[in-house]
Design a protein around this motif. Sequence first.
Motif, PDB file in Angstrom:
ATOM      1  N   UNK B 358      53.309 -19.223  46.303  1.00 32.86           N
ATOM      2  CA  UNK B 358      52.980 -20.655  46.364  1.00 32.86           C
ATOM      3  C   UNK B 358      53.805 -21.346  47.448  1.00 32.86           C
ATOM      4  N   UNK B 359      55.063 -20.974  47.529  1.00 29.01           N
ATOM      5  CA  UNK B 359      55.892 -21.504  48.615  1.00 29.01           C
ATOM      6  C   UNK B 359      55.281 -21.096  49.960  1.00 29.01           C
ATOM      7  N   UNK B 400      59.529 -14.861  56.856  1.00 32.28           N
ATOM      8  CA  UNK B 400      59.729 -14.197  55.573  1.00 32.28           C
ATOM      9  C   UNK B 400      60.278 -15.223  54.581  1.00 32.28           C
ATOM     10  N   UNK B 401      59.683 -15.240  53.387  1.00 31.24           N
ATOM     11  CA  UNK B 401      60.066 -16.230  52.388  1.00 31.24           C
ATOM     12  C   UNK B 401      60.425 -15.537  51.081  1.00 31.24           C
ATOM     13  N   UNK B 402      61.664 -15.675  50.672  1.00 29.62           N
ATOM     14  CA  UNK B 402      62.081 -15.120  49.385  1.00 29.62           C
ATOM     15  C   UNK B 402      62.920 -16.155  48.645  1.00 29.62           C
ATOM     16  N   UNK B 403      63.724 -15.697  47.719  1.00 22.42           N
ATOM     17  CA  UNK B 403      64.493 -16.613  46.876  1.00 22.42           C
ATOM     18  C   UNK B 403      65.431 -17.502  47.702  1.00 22.42           C
ATOM     19  N   UNK B 408      66.630 -22.917  49.852  1.00 21.82           N
ATOM     20  CA  UNK B 408      67.094 -23.753  50.973  1.00 21.82           C
ATOM     21  C   UNK B 408      65.947 -24.496  51.652  1.00 21.82           C
ATOM     22  N   UNK B 409      64.742 -24.451  51.073  1.00 21.11           N
ATOM     23  CA  UNK B 409      63.542 -25.020  51.741  1.00 21.11           C
ATOM     24  C   UNK B 409      63.461 -24.545  53.188  1.00 21.11           C
ATOM     25  N   UNK B 410      63.652 -23.265  53.374  1.00 24.60           N
ATOM     26  CA  UNK B 410      63.706 -22.732  54.734  1.00 24.60           C
ATOM     27  C   UNK B 410      62.867 -21.455  54.836  1.00 24.60           C
ATOM     28  N   UNK B 423      67.581 -17.872  59.806  1.00 17.31           N
ATOM     29  CA  UNK B 423      67.073 -18.776  58.772  1.00 17.31           C
ATOM     30  C   UNK B 423      66.992 -20.176  59.356  1.00 17.31           C
ATOM     31  N   UNK B 424      65.824 -20.772  59.238  1.00 16.53           N
ATOM     32  CA  UNK B 424      65.601 -22.114  59.787  1.00 16.53           C
ATOM     33  C   UNK B 424      64.916 -22.966  58.732  1.00 16.53           C
ATOM     34  N   UNK B 425      65.182 -24.266  58.792  1.00 17.70           N
ATOM     35  CA  UNK B 425      64.381 -25.162  57.966  1.00 17.70           C
ATOM     36  C   UNK B 425      62.937 -25.076  58.458  1.00 17.70           C
ATOM     37  N   UNK B 426      61.987 -25.423  57.600  1.00 21.86           N
ATOM     38  CA  UNK B 426      60.585 -25.335  58.012  1.00 21.86           C
ATOM     39  C   UNK B 426      60.359 -26.191  59.259  1.00 21.86           C
TER      40      UNK B 426
END
Lengths: 440, 440
Positions: B358-359, B400-403, B408-410, B423-426
């Motif tokens: 979903x994220x 890549x999106x995980x926990x 971190x909304x990233x 790792x970057x913010x969206x």
Amino acid sequence: MNKVQPSILPGFMELLPNDQHVLDTMRNIIEKHFKKYAFLHIDTPIIERSDVLLAKGGGETSKQVYHIDHESKNMSLRFDLTVPLARYVAEHYHDIEFPFRRYQIGKVYRGERNQKGRYKEFYQCDIDIIGNDVLDIRNDAEIPAIIYDIFRELNFTNISFHINNRKLLNGLFEALEINQGEEVLRILDKIKKVRKDVFVEMLKEADCNDQQINQLMDFILFKGSNQEVLQMLNRMDLQSELFREGLFELTEVYEYMGLFNIPDANICLDLSITRGLDYYTGTVYETFLNDYESIGSICSGGRYENLALNYTNNKLPGVGISIGLTRLFYQLSAANLINYDVTPAIDVLVIPMLGYEKYGASVVTKFREANITAQLHVEEQKIKKKFNYADKLNIPYVAILGEEEYNKSSISLKNLETGHQEILSVEDAISCLKEIKQGK
Amino acid sequence: MNKVQPSILPGFMELLPNDQHVLDTMRNIIEKHFKKYAFLHIDTPIIERSDVLLAKGGGETSKQVYHIDHESKNMSLRFDLTVPLARYVAEHYHDIEFPFRRYQIGKVYRGERNQKGRYKEFYQCDIDIIGNDVLDIRNDAEIPAIIYDIFRELNFTNISFHINNRKLLNGLFEALEINQGEEVLRILDKIKKVRKDVFVEMLKEADCNDQQINQLMDFILFKGSNQEVLQMLNRMDLQSELFREGLFELTEVYEYMGLFNIPDANICLDLSITRGLDYYTGTVYETFLNDYESIGSICSGGRYENLALNYTNNKLPGVGISIGLTRLFYQLSAANLINYDVTPAIDVLVIPMLGYEKYGASVVTKFREANITAQLHVEEQKIKKKFNYADKLNIPYVAILGEEEYNKSSISLKNLETGHQEILSVEDAISCLKEIKQGK
């Protein structure tokens, strides 16, 4: 010399350049969003092997196929983009990465009888996502999100996605012990088209008893918010695996449609949607412009179990949708509903006075180097005629070049809409025209 | 169930998505420059009335026409875009503004025998400028300027425009009292293809005497800079109005080609260029890639007196050129000469870990809202397989999106070429991807 009458065949669409530009804008909007959602373009031949095109056999469509009069007797024009996709995926199976997201925009051919608004040659704009053996249900939620983006840019925000899942109905048939499922499905598809008593009579002829008919009608005519539809389905608690699967899928698709930013107001879980075509097996979509329901579904599609079963044993499930561009453009034009932003095809017409044609050539070249769409008009004509030409072609600006402008390395830029005219350096004129272009 | 062999007909081009994207890039470059030079798009039907298509009659092409097997017996597939243009202009004469600058990019059909690199379905990309009764000669200089811009963007700068004017040769025939002009022109077109003695023999058979042959050969084989060619022509001072007209026109076209920014080094006034087709009457062009002359002329065209004489009494002079896109793409690919900038079809592949789909859906939606071409990959597969998928599709980045990223909304953005991952913010990821896209 004898002249041949210059005309196209009846039932073919051909537009003058201004209208063509409006159609092209629609096409470009569609293609832009297809790309944004990461669909890859393919371009299959318009002529295919007849045995490939007609592998499925039968049906109304096969009678409308145009065959090529050629010694091989095995060449025909495609009548849709789905059959060529099936052939493409089967043929290139080992060279394709799955999930395979493809779009294709192309002309297809059907020898229909002449009818207003029906064309023998028309554009289809198709997207499909094909899995190898399996395909996640959440893909089904993306398809309407794309269509939503497209119609939003076409300035139709009051659009409704009517969504259903075939497994619900087929599960209900199971639970109600209805045997002639396919036939009943075809009848249910007519719910909005025939009178109630006729409808009931048709169901009876398909061997449904009164109780079955009542339960079917209660089901497909259920009205409520999307949440209420889901609650009702959950409460039914039918003893059918298929029904439970359909409910799970519909719930997922509905939830993800929201995550893909389709407002709930634009989604309508509608248990009466079945789609006539027998190859849909899960999610089905129809799309309506709420303010113009008479236009009917503007694009439809759904989930199928097996795309290419006529060509391969590989199981290829997919989900897709198709926009009939030619027909849609015809309908929207006829109803005067073209309301999207059409940027001018030509930004500026450069008109040099007699003796300043060379200066005109260098100015128009500078415009083009700055990616401004510019035309040089050096024909021997009165200037009034050239202004009229700009007007007819919807060119918003003319650049006039004479002695004064040449001496100042400048141009007179005239806005044909407001009549405002000023002398600008070529560089300032470029900045001005670029700003206008980007502001559009 | 019996399967039909999934294959296309021989002699048709069909590409896998990665190659299709390379071809599309070429097509888009061509179309972009056509538009920049203010050509308007038209899109005529692929099927036309046979009597319209074959109004001119005869010729090799008419034997290659595909007819539709239909009761009317008067439907065929177009074999070029020039005949449909002539029909279009004659049919819509009263609704067209002249000069009429049109482009068309479309498939045409010729039932040629199977040969490597020859296709039965191929794209032509045509531009023409049509005048009503008259058309200024300076239009003839714009046509190669467009082609120059196109090939410069395709990364071919070492391109030569070979330009001539038919009136010079026809004027020379007048002055030399050569009667079989058309036949001699056809022979002269072969100067580069046959041995000299054969060539001379052919001219003799066309009733040329030794003196005429010498003068013809001196003329067409004249070598010198563009200035020297013009000087030579001026010195000839032939008693032929036609010759003088041709010289004036060639001089104008040459001068304006410079004003339209074609470097002199890319222009070659070449008196041996005649173009076989008999409907050219003035300027003629052929275009060569100097480093790859074996490819032959990559696009040709010229000026004609009367576009639509089979359909109308209106005199419609024009000038145009055609790029055979399918063949050109085949030739450049085969010779490994595709060297232009191809931006990725997909910018980023979004891969959510199990439980973070979903994220993933909300991230991919934000990317798309920022016009980043993004795909969500939620199939149940190992992550290595998904990376491999990105690689095969030439997708340069994966998100890549995980926990950790979710908390971190990233996102973790990985550059697949360098292996660099951060790792970057969206929002930062969007800025980063947009920058890369625009920098391309």
